[in-house]
Design a protein around this motif. Structure first.
Motif, PDB file in Angstrom:
ATOM      1  N   LEU A  45       8.039   0.180  -3.249  1.00 49.55           N
ATOM      2  CA  LEU A  45       8.032   1.364  -2.397  1.00 49.55           C
ATOM      3  C   LEU A  45       8.720   2.487  -3.170  1.00 49.55           C
ATOM      4  N   GLY A  46       8.138   3.685  -3.121  1.00 49.50           N
ATOM      5  CA  GLY A  46       8.718   4.786  -3.882  1.00 49.50           C
ATOM      6  C   GLY A  46       8.676   4.534  -5.375  1.00 49.50           C
TER       7      GLY A  46
ATOM      8  N   LEU B 290      10.715   6.985   3.217  1.00 52.95           N
ATOM      9  CA  LEU B 290       9.348   6.464   3.132  1.00 52.95           C
ATOM     10  C   LEU B 290       9.146   5.328   4.131  1.00 52.95           C
ATOM     11  N   PHE B 291      10.095   4.403   4.179  1.00 55.69           N
ATOM     12  CA  PHE B 291       9.964   3.268   5.098  1.00 55.69           C
ATOM     13  C   PHE B 291       9.974   3.753   6.544  1.00 55.69           C
ATOM     14  N   ALA B 292      10.930   4.608   6.883  1.00 54.12           N
ATOM     15  CA  ALA B 292      11.017   5.112   8.259  1.00 54.12           C
ATOM     16  C   ALA B 292       9.783   5.926   8.623  1.00 54.12           C
ATOM     17  N   GLY B 293       9.235   6.646   7.663  1.00 55.70           N
ATOM     18  CA  GLY B 293       8.030   7.417   7.937  1.00 55.70           C
ATOM     19  C   GLY B 293       6.855   6.541   8.291  1.00 55.70           C
ATOM     20  N   GLU B 294       6.739   5.396   7.601  1.00 58.58           N
ATOM     21  CA  GLU B 294       5.635   4.489   7.916  1.00 58.58           C
ATOM     22  C   GLU B 294       5.836   3.826   9.271  1.00 58.58           C
ATOM     23  N   VAL B 295       7.059   3.395   9.558  1.00 54.51           N
ATOM     24  CA  VAL B 295       7.345   2.831  10.884  1.00 54.51           C
ATOM     25  C   VAL B 295       7.007   3.854  11.964  1.00 54.51           C
ATOM     26  N   SER B 296       7.414   5.093  11.756  1.00 50.09           N
ATOM     27  CA  SER B 296       7.186   6.133  12.762  1.00 50.09           C
ATOM     28  C   SER B 296       5.709   6.441  12.929  1.00 50.09           C
ATOM     29  N   ALA B 297       4.964   6.441  11.829  1.00 53.80           N
ATOM     30  CA  ALA B 297       3.532   6.729  11.921  1.00 53.80           C
ATOM     31  C   ALA B 297       2.814   5.669  12.739  1.00 53.80           C
ATOM     32  N   VAL B 298       3.132   4.409  12.475  1.00 53.54           N
ATOM     33  CA  VAL B 298       2.496   3.325  13.224  1.00 53.54           C
ATOM     34  C   VAL B 298       2.950   3.359  14.674  1.00 53.54           C
ATOM     35  N   ARG B 299       4.232   3.569  14.874  1.00 53.23           N
ATOM     36  CA  ARG B 299       4.777   3.638  16.245  1.00 53.23           C
ATOM     37  C   ARG B 299       4.094   4.750  17.044  1.00 53.23           C
ATOM     38  N   ASP B 300       3.917   5.920  16.418  1.00 52.70           N
ATOM     39  CA  ASP B 300       3.326   7.049  17.140  1.00 52.70           C
ATOM     40  C   ASP B 300       1.874   6.769  17.511  1.00 52.70           C
ATOM     41  N   TYR B 301       1.123   6.136  16.599  1.00 52.37           N
ATOM     42  CA  TYR B 301      -0.250   5.751  16.943  1.00 52.37           C
ATOM     43  C   TYR B 301      -0.258   4.803  18.137  1.00 52.37           C
ATOM     44  N   LEU B 302       0.600   3.802  18.104  1.00 49.88           N
ATOM     45  CA  LEU B 302       0.643   2.819  19.188  1.00 49.88           C
ATOM     46  C   LEU B 302       1.111   3.457  20.490  1.00 49.88           C
ATOM     47  N   ALA B 303       2.082   4.352  20.411  1.00 50.24           N
ATOM     48  CA  ALA B 303       2.580   5.006  21.620  1.00 50.24           C
ATOM     49  C   ALA B 303       1.470   5.773  22.324  1.00 50.24           C
ATOM     50  N   GLY B 304       0.546   6.312  21.541  1.00 43.57           N
ATOM     51  CA  GLY B 304      -0.592   7.002  22.138  1.00 43.57           C
ATOM     52  C   GLY B 304      -1.501   6.084  22.922  1.00 43.57           C
TER      53      GLY B 304
ATOM     54  N   TYR C 259       0.848  -1.188   0.000  1.00 41.76           N
ATOM     55  CA  TYR C 259       0.000   0.000   0.000  1.00 41.76           C
ATOM     56  C   TYR C 259       0.886   1.240   0.000  1.00 41.76           C
ATOM     57  N   CYS C 260       0.318   2.343  -0.426  1.00 43.53           N
ATOM     58  CA  CYS C 260       1.047   3.606  -0.466  1.00 43.53           C
ATOM     59  C   CYS C 260       1.039   4.238   0.916  1.00 43.53           C
ATOM     60  N   PRO C 261       2.221   4.430   1.535  1.00 41.47           N
ATOM     61  CA  PRO C 261       2.238   4.993   2.892  1.00 41.47           C
ATOM     62  C   PRO C 261       1.867   6.468   2.937  1.00 41.47           C
ATOM     63  N   LEU C 262       1.809   7.124   1.772  1.00 34.65           N
ATOM     64  CA  LEU C 262       1.487   8.553   1.743  1.00 34.65           C
ATOM     65  C   LEU C 262       0.046   8.825   1.329  1.00 34.65           C
ATOM     66  N   HIS C 263      -0.737   7.770   1.084  1.00 29.34           N
ATOM     67  CA  HIS C 263      -2.139   8.018   0.751  1.00 29.34           C
ATOM     68  C   HIS C 263      -2.828   8.682   1.947  1.00 29.34           C
ATOM     69  N   PRO C 264      -3.580   9.759   1.724  1.00 29.30           N
ATOM     70  CA  PRO C 264      -4.124  10.516   2.859  1.00 29.30           C
ATOM     71  C   PRO C 264      -5.137   9.763   3.701  1.00 29.30           C
ATOM     72  N   ASP C 265      -5.702   8.662   3.187  1.00 30.89           N
ATOM     73  CA  ASP C 265      -6.748   7.958   3.929  1.00 30.89           C
ATOM     74  C   ASP C 265      -6.327   6.603   4.468  1.00 30.89           C
ATOM     75  N   VAL C 266      -5.129   6.140   4.119  1.00 28.53           N
ATOM     76  CA  VAL C 266      -4.776   4.763   4.452  1.00 28.53           C
ATOM     77  C   VAL C 266      -4.617   4.560   5.954  1.00 28.53           C
TER      78      VAL C 266
ATOM     79  N   PRO D 245       1.691   8.428  -7.689  1.00 28.71           N
ATOM     80  CA  PRO D 245       1.825   9.885  -7.819  1.00 28.71           C
ATOM     81  C   PRO D 245       2.334  10.563  -6.555  1.00 28.71           C
ATOM     82  N   ARG D 246       2.209   9.911  -5.401  1.00 31.85           N
ATOM     83  CA  ARG D 246       2.662  10.523  -4.149  1.00 31.85           C
ATOM     84  C   ARG D 246       4.096  10.119  -3.802  1.00 31.85           C
ATOM     85  N   CYS D 247       4.470   8.864  -4.071  1.00 33.42           N
ATOM     86  CA  CYS D 247       5.771   8.341  -3.658  1.00 33.42           C
ATOM     87  C   CYS D 247       6.852   8.494  -4.718  1.00 33.42           C
ATOM     88  N   ARG D 248       6.461   8.792  -5.932  1.00 30.74           N
ATOM     89  CA  ARG D 248       7.409   8.870  -7.041  1.00 30.74           C
ATOM     90  C   ARG D 248       8.578   9.809  -6.710  1.00 30.74           C
TER      91      ARG D 248
END
Length: 353
Positions: free
Chosen positions: A178-179, A194-208, A141-148, A184-187
């Motif tokens: 990936l990328g 990109l990979f670190a951003g997805e790890v961080s996004a999931v981590r931050d949700y879980l940390a909450g 999946y695209c990690p930069l899709h605004p709704d994913v 159109p977003r990851c190109r």
């Protein structure tokens, strides 16, 4: 495979440094099918305490009747009641239950596209390409899709609510798409970022939610520099992400054919790590030796990050457990190998206590 004996000096020094059993003595299994629930509950209550298992990573993915997004559920699917019963059995057995959804990559297998991209093709990293998934390993999946993330976090939240888990495994192994220029977003984006951003996004949700993230470690290793290659390490530019992800992510360092000494590397980078074998006892025991030796000889901050072992299986819950209980008269060879590796590894872990 023959039994590998651990050196006496290793056993002595390992027990003298960080006393007691390893913090993580785990097994990774696919979620049971609904008809195997009684078998699963018996395995958790009888086999796991007997073997000394204290952690069960249960790969659920989309095989759950999600209330928030029922469209992503794949059959056969567990119910909330099923998951509550599994979690209760784990608590009674003294086992940490770690639910898992494969995130980012592994959104398909062979011709089958799994629930997320089947229901939401707009999230695909390569939209409209690779009919029947031909010419690729697995979709991403695209990690930069605004709704994913709204969908993904809802799914994770349901599993955490049902289990009361304090740890969650997000997969993220073998991410090859990936990328991509087709996105159109990851190109043109840096794949490590990109990979670190997805790890961080999931981590931050879980940390909450006061939940700790676990992931597989292969995308954080340089496959060319180490010579490990493109499967158990990365050759598509993601390895630099190891410098970018939060330090509280637990790395599951999987190597199946050779005991590459990468677990201490992760610990030296400030990341907690567990070594993950599959079906070769000699590899599992050599990985255990590396974990124990580092805990015995490294400086305390590094030694304490070497958390232990996570046995993988990759043969399905029912086949593995029936072979373990010797209730399958003709298990497949890979099932026999996985069970043998599990038995030998946990026998060695018990000898370290």
């Amino acid at each position: 495979m023959g039994r590998m004996k651990l050196p006496a000096l290793f056993l002595l020094t390992a027990s003298a440094a960080l006393a007691g059993p390893l913090p993580v003595r785990g097994i990774h299994l696919a979620a049971p099918q609904p008809e195997d629930m009684d078998l699963a509950l018996r395995f958790i209550s009888e086999a796991l305490p007997k073997e000394g298992v204290n952690t069960l990573v249960l790969e659920i993915n989309y095989h759950y009747r999600y209330a928030s997004h029922p469209e992503v559920s794949d059959e056969p699917a567990l119910t909330r009641d099923d998951l509550v019963r599994l979690a209760d059995a784990c608590r009674r057995a003294g086992v940490r239950l770690v639910p898992m959804i494969n995130l980012l990559g592994h959104q398909s297998w062979a011709k089958t596209t799994f629930g997320l991209l089947r229901a939401h093709p707009e999230f695909d990293e390569t939209p409209g390409k690779y009919p029947n998934n031909e010419g690729i390993y697995c979709r991403s999946y695209c990690p930069l899709h605004p709704d994913v993330h709204k969908v993904i976090f809802d799914l994770i939240g349901e599993l955490l609510d049902a289990t009361g888990a304090t740890d969650f495994h997000g997969g993220m192994d073998e991410v090859f798409l990936l990328g991509e220029d087709d996105c159109p977003r990851c190109r043109g984006r840096d794949r490590a970022e990109l990979f670190a951003g997805e790890v961080s996004a999931v981590r931050d949700y879980l940390a909450g939610r006061n939940v700790r993230l676990w992931i597989w470690g292969d995308r954080l290793l340089d496959g060319r520099l180490t010579g490990i290659g493109r499967w158990e390490a990365s050759e598509n530019g993601t390895a630099r992400a190891i410098q970018l992800i939060p330090r509280d992510v637990v790395i599951c360092d999987w190597h199946y054919e050779a005991p590459h000494p990468t677990a201490p590397f992760f610990a030296l980078q400030g990341l907690s790590v567990v070594s993950s074998p599959w079906r070769r006892p000699s590899v599992a025991l050599a990985q255990l030796e590396i974990i124990g030796r580092t805990r015995a000889t490294a400086a305390p901050p590094v030694a304490e990050r070497m958390l232990g072992m996570l046995q993988t299986t990759w043969v399905g819950f029912g086949p593995f457990v029936r072979a373990y209980f010797r209730e399958d008269k003709a298990p497949r060879p890979e099932v026999v190998e996985a069970v043998l590796c599990f038995r030998e590894l946990f026998a060695a872990l018990r000898r370290m206590e």
